[in-house]
Design an enzyme around this catalytic site. Structure first.
Site, PDB file in Angstrom:
ATOM      1  N   ASP A 143     -80.895  24.872  11.322  1.00  0.00           N
ATOM      2  CA  ASP A 143     -81.250  24.433   9.973  1.00  0.00           C
ATOM      3  C   ASP A 143     -79.934  24.030   9.292  1.00  0.00           C
ATOM      4  O   ASP A 143     -78.958  24.789   9.321  1.00  0.00           O
ATOM      5  CB  ASP A 143     -81.904  25.627   9.251  1.00  0.00           C
ATOM      6  CG  ASP A 143     -82.905  25.227   8.188  1.00  0.00           C
ATOM      7  OD1 ASP A 143     -83.670  24.267   8.387  1.00  0.00           O
ATOM      8  OD2 ASP A 143     -82.933  25.903   7.124  1.00  0.00           O
ATOM      9  N   ASP A 185     -83.425  28.289  15.125  1.00  0.00           N
ATOM     10  CA  ASP A 185     -82.733  28.749  13.905  1.00  0.00           C
ATOM     11  C   ASP A 185     -82.234  30.206  13.919  1.00  0.00           C
ATOM     12  O   ASP A 185     -82.410  30.934  12.933  1.00  0.00           O
ATOM     13  CB  ASP A 185     -83.652  28.560  12.677  1.00  0.00           C
ATOM     14  CG  ASP A 185     -84.008  27.105  12.413  1.00  0.00           C
ATOM     15  OD1 ASP A 185     -83.580  26.226  13.179  1.00  0.00           O
ATOM     16  OD2 ASP A 185     -84.736  26.839  11.435  1.00  0.00           O
ATOM     17  N   HIS A 187     -78.667  22.107   5.923  1.00  0.00           N
ATOM     18  CA  HIS A 187     -78.948  21.456   4.646  1.00  0.00           C
ATOM     19  C   HIS A 187     -77.662  21.065   3.912  1.00  0.00           C
ATOM     20  O   HIS A 187     -76.710  21.859   3.859  1.00  0.00           O
ATOM     21  CB  HIS A 187     -79.720  22.403   3.725  1.00  0.00           C
ATOM     22  CG  HIS A 187     -81.043  22.847   4.253  1.00  0.00           C
ATOM     23  ND1 HIS A 187     -82.038  21.979   4.630  1.00  0.00           N
ATOM     24  CD2 HIS A 187     -81.559  24.091   4.458  1.00  0.00           C
ATOM     25  CE1 HIS A 187     -83.096  22.651   5.033  1.00  0.00           C
ATOM     26  NE2 HIS A 187     -82.833  23.940   4.954  1.00  0.00           N
ATOM     27  N   CYS A 199     -90.443  27.906  10.777  1.00  0.00           N
ATOM     28  CA  CYS A 199     -89.907  26.928  11.717  1.00  0.00           C
ATOM     29  C   CYS A 199     -90.448  27.080  13.142  1.00  0.00           C
ATOM     30  O   CYS A 199     -90.690  26.080  13.819  1.00  0.00           O
ATOM     31  CB  CYS A 199     -88.384  26.933  11.668  1.00  0.00           C
ATOM     32  SG  CYS A 199     -87.795  26.276  10.076  1.00  0.00           S
ATOM     33  N   LYS A 248     -81.607  19.930  11.717  1.00  0.00           N
ATOM     34  CA  LYS A 248     -82.742  19.452  10.926  1.00  0.00           C
ATOM     35  C   LYS A 248     -82.584  19.898   9.486  1.00  0.00           C
ATOM     36  O   LYS A 248     -81.874  20.863   9.205  1.00  0.00           O
ATOM     37  CB  LYS A 248     -84.056  19.977  11.516  1.00  0.00           C
ATOM     38  CG  LYS A 248     -84.100  21.481  11.545  1.00  0.00           C
ATOM     39  CD  LYS A 248     -85.302  22.001  12.280  1.00  0.00           C
ATOM     40  CE  LYS A 248     -85.322  23.504  12.275  1.00  0.00           C
ATOM     41  NZ  LYS A 248     -85.382  24.106  10.940  1.00  0.00           N
TER      42      LYS A 248
END
Ligand code: VGL
Ligand code: ZN
Length: 201
Positions: A50, A12, A52, A155, A110
């Site tokens: 990351d 990340d 989202h 993470c 993810k």
């Protein structure tokens, strides 16, 4: 060059986790040159991202009356609520501009399921739903992992502990990681990694 069974996993290193970003980790950008240099030693490099959707359930903005960094109960356990960050396709979700993204063999995303957060590169926060990274590493014969990136206590920590529990040999390079450190979460994470058998260096 390191042996063929070793992989570098870069967690990340994205704009939102760097100074100026939505969920800035202090000093997050300082580790980029060192990570680039370390990539040159490895025959296998994996990046995580990351990723989202807007309105993700881990965002405090989705929970009336809750401030960022408060903790609420989710079906799978306690969940920290975060500022909106790493929204799919946004500049904040992009990798830091100086990261050598060209060296990545695989970029694993993810946190894309609206109802589950995912800190670990291996399992989502329900500790059950796999990301597929384990199968990728095993089918390439990659059994020794070096982890770096952001954030040490979230993470990176969850990824390192899951990897160790899955039977990988795991080293976490603390000088190439930076922490959020919410209420002592860095010390808890370091102790958790140590007791899972992660080598801290
Ligand atoms: C992370 C909080 C929320 C991380 C990701 O990369 O450590 N932390 N999403
Ligand atoms: Zn996130």
């Amino acid at each position: 060059m390191r042996p063929a069974d070793e992989a570098l996993i870069v967690i990340d290193v994205q704009n939102d986790f760097c100074p100026g970003g939505a969920l800035a980790v202090p000093g997050g950008d300082e580790i980029v040159p060192g990570i680039n240099a370390l990539m040159a030693e490895f025959q296998a490099v994996v990046l995580t991202q990351d990723w989202h959707p807007a309105g993700h359930s881990s965002f405090a903005s989705e929970h009336a009356g809750q401030d960022p960094y408060s903790v609420v109960e989710f079906p799978y356990g306690p969940q920290v609520l975060w500022p909106d960050h790493c929204i799919q396709g946004s500049g904040g979700a992009d990798f830091h501009a100086d990261l050598t993204v060209t060296r990545a063999d695989l970029i694993i995303r993810k946190g894309f399921r609206p109802e589950i957060d995912s800190y670990s590169a291996f399992f989502e926060n329900d500790h059950k739903t796999p990301t597929g990274l384990e199968g990728y590493l095993r089918s390439r014969g990659l059994s020794k992992l070096t982890l770096v990136g952001l954030a040490t206590d979230f993470c990176v920590n969850f990824s390192a502990v899951d990897a160790a529990n899955l039977g990988f040999e795991v080293e976490m390079r603390g000088n190439l990681a930076r922490a959020i450190d919410l209420d002592g979460s860095l010390d808890v994470a370091l102790e958790g990694m140590r007791s899972a058998g992660v080598t801290l260096s």
